[in-house]
Enzyme design. Structure first.
Site, PDB file in Angstrom:
ATOM      1  N   GLY A  58      10.122  13.381  -1.330  1.00 28.05           N
ATOM      2  CA  GLY A  58      11.196  13.810  -0.356  1.00 28.05           C
ATOM      3  C   GLY A  58      10.784  15.034   0.403  1.00 28.05           C
ATOM      4  N   ARG A  80      -7.809 -23.833  17.797  1.00 28.24           N
ATOM      5  CA  ARG A  80      -6.548 -24.052  18.872  1.00 28.24           C
ATOM      6  C   ARG A  80      -7.517 -24.606  19.903  1.00 28.24           C
ATOM      7  N   ASP A  89       0.433  12.020  16.986  1.00 25.83           N
ATOM      8  CA  ASP A  89      -0.124  13.199  17.958  1.00 25.83           C
ATOM      9  C   ASP A  89       0.012  14.525  17.214  1.00 25.83           C
ATOM     10  N   GLU A 123       3.371  10.221   7.520  1.00 25.54           N
ATOM     11  CA  GLU A 123       2.187  11.119   6.899  1.00 25.54           C
ATOM     12  C   GLU A 123       1.830  11.697   8.045  1.00 25.54           C
ATOM     13  N   ARG A 152       0.880  -1.203  -0.035  1.00 20.64           N
ATOM     14  CA  ARG A 152       0.148   0.027   0.147  1.00 20.64           C
ATOM     15  C   ARG A 152       1.048   1.108   0.063  1.00 20.64           C
TER      16      ARG A 152
HETATM   17  P1  TGC Z   1       0.597  25.434   8.725  1.00 14.12           P
HETATM   18  O1  TGC Z   1       0.644  26.874   9.168  1.00 14.12           O
HETATM   19  O2  TGC Z   1      -0.512  24.621   9.184  1.00 14.12           O
HETATM   20  O3  TGC Z   1       0.216  25.407   6.841  1.00 14.12           O
HETATM   21  C1  TGC Z   1       1.075  26.062   5.994  1.00 14.12           C
HETATM   22  C2  TGC Z   1       0.522  26.305   4.864  1.00 14.12           C
HETATM   23  O4  TGC Z   1       0.017  24.940   4.325  1.00 14.12           O
HETATM   24  C3  TGC Z   1      -1.572  24.959   4.193  1.00 14.12           C
HETATM   25  N1  TGC Z   1      -2.050  23.624   4.646  1.00 14.12           N
HETATM   26  C4  TGC Z   1      -2.531  22.787   3.950  1.00 14.12           C
HETATM   27  N2  TGC Z   1      -2.488  23.076   2.695  1.00 14.12           N
HETATM   28  C5  TGC Z   1      -3.460  21.877   2.217  1.00 14.12           C
HETATM   29  N3  TGC Z   1      -3.795  20.539   2.850  1.00 14.12           N
HETATM   30  C6  TGC Z   1      -3.460  20.544   4.203  1.00 14.12           C
HETATM   31  N4  TGC Z   1      -3.581  19.541   4.903  1.00 14.12           N
HETATM   32  C7  TGC Z   1      -2.893  21.655   4.759  1.00 14.12           C
HETATM   33  N5  TGC Z   1      -2.281  22.022   6.009  1.00 14.12           N
HETATM   34  C8  TGC Z   1      -1.824  23.209   5.920  1.00 14.12           C
HETATM   35  C9  TGC Z   1      -1.748  26.215   5.095  1.00 14.12           C
HETATM   36  O5  TGC Z   1      -3.057  26.410   4.686  1.00 14.12           O
HETATM   37  C10 TGC Z   1      -0.657  27.146   4.903  1.00 14.12           C
HETATM   38  O6  TGC Z   1      -0.943  27.779   3.692  1.00 14.12           O
HETATM   39  P2  TGC Z   1      -0.663  29.294   3.188  1.00 14.12           P
HETATM   40  O7  TGC Z   1      -0.892  29.346   1.955  1.00 14.12           O
HETATM   41  O8  TGC Z   1      -1.228  29.879   4.340  1.00 14.12           O
HETATM   42  O9  TGC Z   1       0.920  29.433   3.689  1.00 14.12           O
HETATM   43  O10 TGC Z   1       2.033  24.725   8.911  1.00 14.12           O
HETATM   44  P3  TGC Z   1       2.751  24.384  10.074  1.00 14.12           P
HETATM   45  O11 TGC Z   1       4.164  24.407   9.738  1.00 14.12           O
HETATM   46  O12 TGC Z   1       2.404  25.203  11.336  1.00 14.12           O
HETATM   47  O13 TGC Z   1       2.202  22.855  10.003  1.00 14.12           O
HETATM   48  C11 TGC Z   1       2.033  22.229  11.148  1.00 14.12           C
HETATM   49  C12 TGC Z   1       1.903  20.688  10.885  1.00 14.12           C
HETATM   50  C13 TGC Z   1       2.337  20.206  12.194  1.00 14.12           C
HETATM   51  C14 TGC Z   1       0.395  20.526  10.963  1.00 14.12           C
HETATM   52  C15 TGC Z   1       2.540  20.147   9.729  1.00 14.12           C
HETATM   53  O14 TGC Z   1       3.873  20.594   9.673  1.00 14.12           O
HETATM   54  C16 TGC Z   1       2.388  18.578   9.425  1.00 14.12           C
HETATM   55  O15 TGC Z   1       1.451  18.087   8.978  1.00 14.12           O
HETATM   56  N6  TGC Z   1       3.724  17.954   9.881  1.00 14.12           N
HETATM   57  C17 TGC Z   1       3.756  16.559   9.476  1.00 14.12           C
HETATM   58  C18 TGC Z   1       4.560  16.240   8.544  1.00 14.12           C
HETATM   59  C19 TGC Z   1       4.163  15.343   7.590  1.00 14.12           C
HETATM   60  O16 TGC Z   1       2.978  14.797   7.630  1.00 14.12           O
HETATM   61  N7  TGC Z   1       5.166  14.661   6.967  1.00 14.12           N
HETATM   62  C20 TGC Z   1       4.886  13.541   5.871  1.00 14.12           C
HETATM   63  C21 TGC Z   1       6.256  13.432   5.273  1.00 14.12           C
HETATM   64  S1  TGC Z   1       5.615  12.255   3.700  1.00 14.12           S
HETATM   65  C22 TGC Z   1       5.544  10.858   4.425  1.00 14.12           C
HETATM   66  O17 TGC Z   1       5.390  10.458   5.611  1.00 14.12           O
HETATM   67  C23 TGC Z   1       5.203   9.676   3.381  1.00 14.12           C
HETATM   68  S2  TGC Z   1       5.152   8.151   4.065  1.00 14.12           S
HETATM   69  C24 TGC Z   1       4.794   7.285   2.561  1.00 14.12           C
HETATM   70  C25 TGC Z   1       4.512   5.876   2.693  1.00 14.12           C
HETATM   71  O18 TGC Z   1       5.338   5.063   2.730  1.00 14.12           O
HETATM   72  O19 TGC Z   1       3.307   5.502   2.559  1.00 14.12           O
HETATM   73  P1  FAD Z   2       9.702  13.823  15.029  1.00 17.19           P
HETATM   74  O1  FAD Z   2       9.092  14.992  14.166  1.00 17.19           O
HETATM   75  O2  FAD Z   2      11.112  13.902  15.802  1.00 17.19           O
HETATM   76  O3  FAD Z   2       8.906  13.362  16.298  1.00 17.19           O
HETATM   77  C1  FAD Z   2       9.283  12.484  17.151  1.00 17.19           C
HETATM   78  C2  FAD Z   2       8.182  12.408  18.421  1.00 17.19           C
HETATM   79  O4  FAD Z   2       8.060  13.883  19.028  1.00 17.19           O
HETATM   80  C3  FAD Z   2       6.907  12.154  17.833  1.00 17.19           C
HETATM   81  O5  FAD Z   2       5.995  11.288  18.851  1.00 17.19           O
HETATM   82  C4  FAD Z   2       6.074  13.368  17.587  1.00 17.19           C
HETATM   83  O6  FAD Z   2       4.431  13.173  17.542  1.00 17.19           O
HETATM   84  C5  FAD Z   2       6.593  14.131  18.824  1.00 17.19           C
HETATM   85  N1  FAD Z   2       6.457  15.523  18.358  1.00 17.19           N
HETATM   86  C6  FAD Z   2       6.927  16.305  17.331  1.00 17.19           C
HETATM   87  N2  FAD Z   2       6.552  17.658  17.362  1.00 17.19           N
HETATM   88  C7  FAD Z   2       5.573  17.609  18.587  1.00 17.19           C
HETATM   89  C8  FAD Z   2       4.761  18.676  18.789  1.00 17.19           C
HETATM   90  N3  FAD Z   2       5.050  19.883  18.286  1.00 17.19           N
HETATM   91  N4  FAD Z   2       4.003  18.629  19.843  1.00 17.19           N
HETATM   92  C9  FAD Z   2       4.122  17.245  20.472  1.00 17.19           C
HETATM   93  N5  FAD Z   2       4.579  16.378  19.953  1.00 17.19           N
HETATM   94  C10 FAD Z   2       5.481  16.511  18.830  1.00 17.19           C
HETATM   95  N6  FAD Z   2       8.850  10.997   4.762  1.00 17.19           N
HETATM   96  C11 FAD Z   2       8.864  11.588   3.465  1.00 17.19           C
HETATM   97  O7  FAD Z   2       8.996  12.906   3.112  1.00 17.19           O
HETATM   98  N7  FAD Z   2       8.748  10.803   2.233  1.00 17.19           N
HETATM   99  C12 FAD Z   2       8.590   9.502   2.536  1.00 17.19           C
HETATM  100  O8  FAD Z   2       8.513   8.676   1.642  1.00 17.19           O
HETATM  101  C13 FAD Z   2       8.465   8.873   3.857  1.00 17.19           C
HETATM  102  N8  FAD Z   2       8.523   7.554   3.991  1.00 17.19           N
HETATM  103  C14 FAD Z   2       8.685   7.087   5.340  1.00 17.19           C
HETATM  104  C15 FAD Z   2       8.801   5.613   5.451  1.00 17.19           C
HETATM  105  C16 FAD Z   2       8.984   5.140   6.954  1.00 17.19           C
HETATM  106  C17 FAD Z   2       9.055   3.677   6.962  1.00 17.19           C
HETATM  107  C18 FAD Z   2       8.997   6.122   7.751  1.00 17.19           C
HETATM  108  C19 FAD Z   2       9.172   5.452   9.311  1.00 17.19           C
HETATM  109  C20 FAD Z   2       8.908   7.398   7.764  1.00 17.19           C
HETATM  110  C21 FAD Z   2       8.733   7.850   6.470  1.00 17.19           C
HETATM  111  N9  FAD Z   2       8.819   9.523   6.249  1.00 17.19           N
HETATM  112  C22 FAD Z   2       8.781   9.680   4.923  1.00 17.19           C
HETATM  113  C23 FAD Z   2       9.039  10.112   7.280  1.00 17.19           C
HETATM  114  C24 FAD Z   2       8.068  10.440   8.266  1.00 17.19           C
HETATM  115  O9  FAD Z   2       6.887  11.330   7.545  1.00 17.19           O
HETATM  116  C25 FAD Z   2       8.274  11.044   9.409  1.00 17.19           C
HETATM  117  O10 FAD Z   2       9.067  10.049  10.144  1.00 17.19           O
HETATM  118  C26 FAD Z   2       7.319  11.692  10.417  1.00 17.19           C
HETATM  119  O11 FAD Z   2       6.840  13.032   9.641  1.00 17.19           O
HETATM  120  C27 FAD Z   2       7.826  12.019  11.769  1.00 17.19           C
HETATM  121  O12 FAD Z   2       8.930  12.660  11.708  1.00 17.19           O
HETATM  122  P2  FAD Z   2      10.383  12.118  12.866  1.00 17.19           P
HETATM  123  O13 FAD Z   2      10.326  10.671  12.470  1.00 17.19           O
HETATM  124  O14 FAD Z   2      11.221  13.152  12.476  1.00 17.19           O
HETATM  125  O15 FAD Z   2       9.722  12.371  14.235  1.00 17.19           O
END
Ligand code: TGC
Ligand code: FAD
Length: 390
Positions: free
Chosen positions: A134, A272, A371, A367, A94
């Site tokens: 990335g 079982r 938290d 993603e 997935r």
């Molecule tokens: P914030 O002030 O909330 O927003 C900045 C700008 O972004 C806009 N925005 C969104 N737009 C569309 N959809 C959403 N869900 C949006 N959320 C925010 C917002 O309107 C604003 O736009 P503008 O034009 O006013 O500048 O930004 P923040 O820096 O305070 O964000 C806070 C927070 C913690 C919610 C955000 O940074 C966050 O969601 N962090 C989590 C990071 C994350 O999810 N990383 C994922 C990496 S990729 C991955 O994990 C792939 S795994 C793949 C796999 O193997 O399946």
């Molecule tokens: P951190 O941000 O360091 O967080 C560590 C802990 O602190 C967590 O419990 C978190 O909830 C907590 N924390 C952080 N900030 C706060 C706050 N403000 N308040 C309270 N608690 C907080 N990323 C990509 O870009 N592309 C990919 O394809 C991708 N694939 C991945 C595949 C795997 C197998 C894994 C494990 C991760 C992948 N990621 C990818 C990265 C993933 O999105 C990050 O691991 C995730 O966003 C969390 O970041 P971190 O691991 O640095 O944890």
């Protein structure tokens, strides 16, 4: 073990179109025939089953909710239900489909030029071109706004420098969507495998998502032509628009992992024998199975309604956060309970539960961690963001 023939206690089927049911049946059969027989071995070896990629393309699952450019143009519910069936096999499968469709094809489709769409999307839909996304950096995971990766304008090209970490598919990708700051603003760039200064070392030592290829992206004076920027978006809105789709898919996918654990638990409990009876006859075991059914059913209703709102274009990101957070959380609890029901056998790779349990640890974190989604909801409720202190 008896074949999985679905779990639909509240008749979700009644809300699915014929096409959505056909997708569900097709993917379910494919997972039984092609994924389940090989996945345990790939997890043990720490390899992604590359041989399945052309089949995934042929099934039409790559970018399946996008229209045109070789994509299947199906509903979001069809995409969700495909994610559910794929993750019943393994989260790595997935994940592959999420990253390719929602995180790589979607930004090109939504924010790219016509030339970029023509160049990349048909090959990505068929699985000939593999993508990765990335965003995360070694020091910026939950807080991507602090990213250090930079792009500099150098005449007819951009030069990228920086490092991304934890990138699904990076070691096997032909194309990477890289998010970097250009003049202080986050922009999306398409980087190709052969671009100078682009490398993707594989990350080793994972106890989770072992059948997924995870790597770094290292950009060392990586020069790309000017026409590789995604011109129609800037700021965090760019990567978050992709994450909305991928998080939606996870909300469904996690239920697939939970269903696999429930199914294995039910079959095991019926066969079982302890104290002269199948353990399924004991009230405490029935209580666990009933809890699993209850939580999966609630999760299905959340996912279905989420899909209906997405198809109706009324969905807001906070609603996706609630479903991603809830469904991954209950799947983790179900996997743990399933391991318990299997007793010592639960730790063996003869049963899928420990693999799912370990995979879900990653799904809980990527993603947006559990938290972070709590805090997104907290901001929606109170109007106060609590991501930063001071
Ligand atoms: P914030 O002030 O909330 O927003 C900045 C700008 O972004 C806009 N925005 C969104 N737009 C569309 N959809 C959403 N869900 C949006 N959320 C925010 C917002 O309107 C604003 O736009 P503008 O034009 O006013 O500048 O930004 P923040 O820096 O305070 O964000 C806070 C927070 C913690 C919610 C955000 O940074 C966050 O969601 N962090 C989590 C990071 C994350 O999810 N990383 C994922 C990496 S990729 C991955 O994990 C792939 S795994 C793949 C796999 O193997 O399946
Ligand atoms: P951190 O941000 O360091 O967080 C560590 C802990 O602190 C967590 O419990 C978190 O909830 C907590 N924390 C952080 N900030 C706060 C706050 N403000 N308040 C309270 N608690 C907080 N990323 C990509 O870009 N592309 C990919 O394809 C991708 N694939 C991945 C595949 C795997 C197998 C894994 C494990 C991760 C992948 N990621 C990818 C990265 C993933 O999105 C990050 O691991 C995730 O966003 C969390 O970041 P971190 O691991 O640095 O944890």
């Amino acid at each position: 073990m008896k074949k999985f023939d679905g779990l639909d206690f509240y008749n979700i089927d009644a809300h699915l179109s014929d096409e959505e049911k056909a997708v569900r049946d097709l993917v379910r059969q494919w997972v039984d025939d092609q994924v389940i027989p090989v996945i345990e071995n790939h997890a043990r070896e720490g390899t992604f089953p590359m041989q399945l990629i052309p089949q995934i393309g042929e099934l039409g699952l790559l970018g399946m909710n996008l229209h045109g450019y070789g994509c299947a143009g199906m509903s979001n519910i069809a995409y969700g239900i495909a994610c559910q069936e794929l993750e019943r096999g393994d989260s790595a499968i997935r994940s592959f489909v999420s990253v390719q469709g929602s995180l790589c094809m979607f930004p090109i489709w939504k924010h790219g030029t016509e030339e970029q769409k023509q160049k990349y999307l048909p090959g990505m839909a068929s699985g000939e071109l593999i993508g990765c996304f990335g965003l995360t950096e070694p020091d910026h995971g939950s807080n991507p706004s602090g990213m250090l990766t930079k792009a500099v304008d150098d005449g007819d090209s951009y030069i990228l420098n920086g490092a991304k970490m934890w990138i699904t598919n990076a070691p096997v990708a032909h194309v990477a969507i890289v998010w970097a700051k250009l003049d202080g603003k986050i922009r999306g760039f398409i980087v190709e495998r052969d671009d100078e200064g682009f490398t993707t070392p594989e990350m080793h030592g994972k106890h989770s998502l072992r059948a997924s290829a995870t790597g770094e992206i290292v950009l060392s004076d990586c020069r790309i032509p000017k026409d590789r920027i995604l011109p129609h978006v800037s700021g965090l809105r760019g990567p978050f628009s992709c994450l909305n789709n991928a998080r939606f898919g996870i909300s469904w996918g996690a239920l697939g992992a939970a269903m696999a654990c429930y199914h294995s638990s039910k079959e095991y409990a019926l066969s079982r024998i302890q104290f002269g009876h199948p353990i399924a006859a004991f009230q405490l075991v029935q209580n666990k199975l009933a809890w699993m059914l209850r939580e999966i059913t609630k999760g299905q209703l959340l996912a279905l309604h989420l899909g209906q709102m997405k198809d109706a274009k009324t969905l807001i990101p906070e609603q996706i956060s609630l479903a991603k957070m809830n469904n991954v959380d209950i799947a983790m609890q179900i996997a743990r309970m399933a391991r318990d029901i299997h007793g010592a056998n639960g730790i063996l790779d003869e049963y899928p539960v420990m693999r799912h349990q370990a995979n879900l640890e990653s799904v809980y974190t990527y993603e947006g961690t559990h938290d972070i989604h709590n805090l997104i909801l907290g901001r929606w409720i109170t109007g106060i963001q609590s991501f930063t202190r001071g």
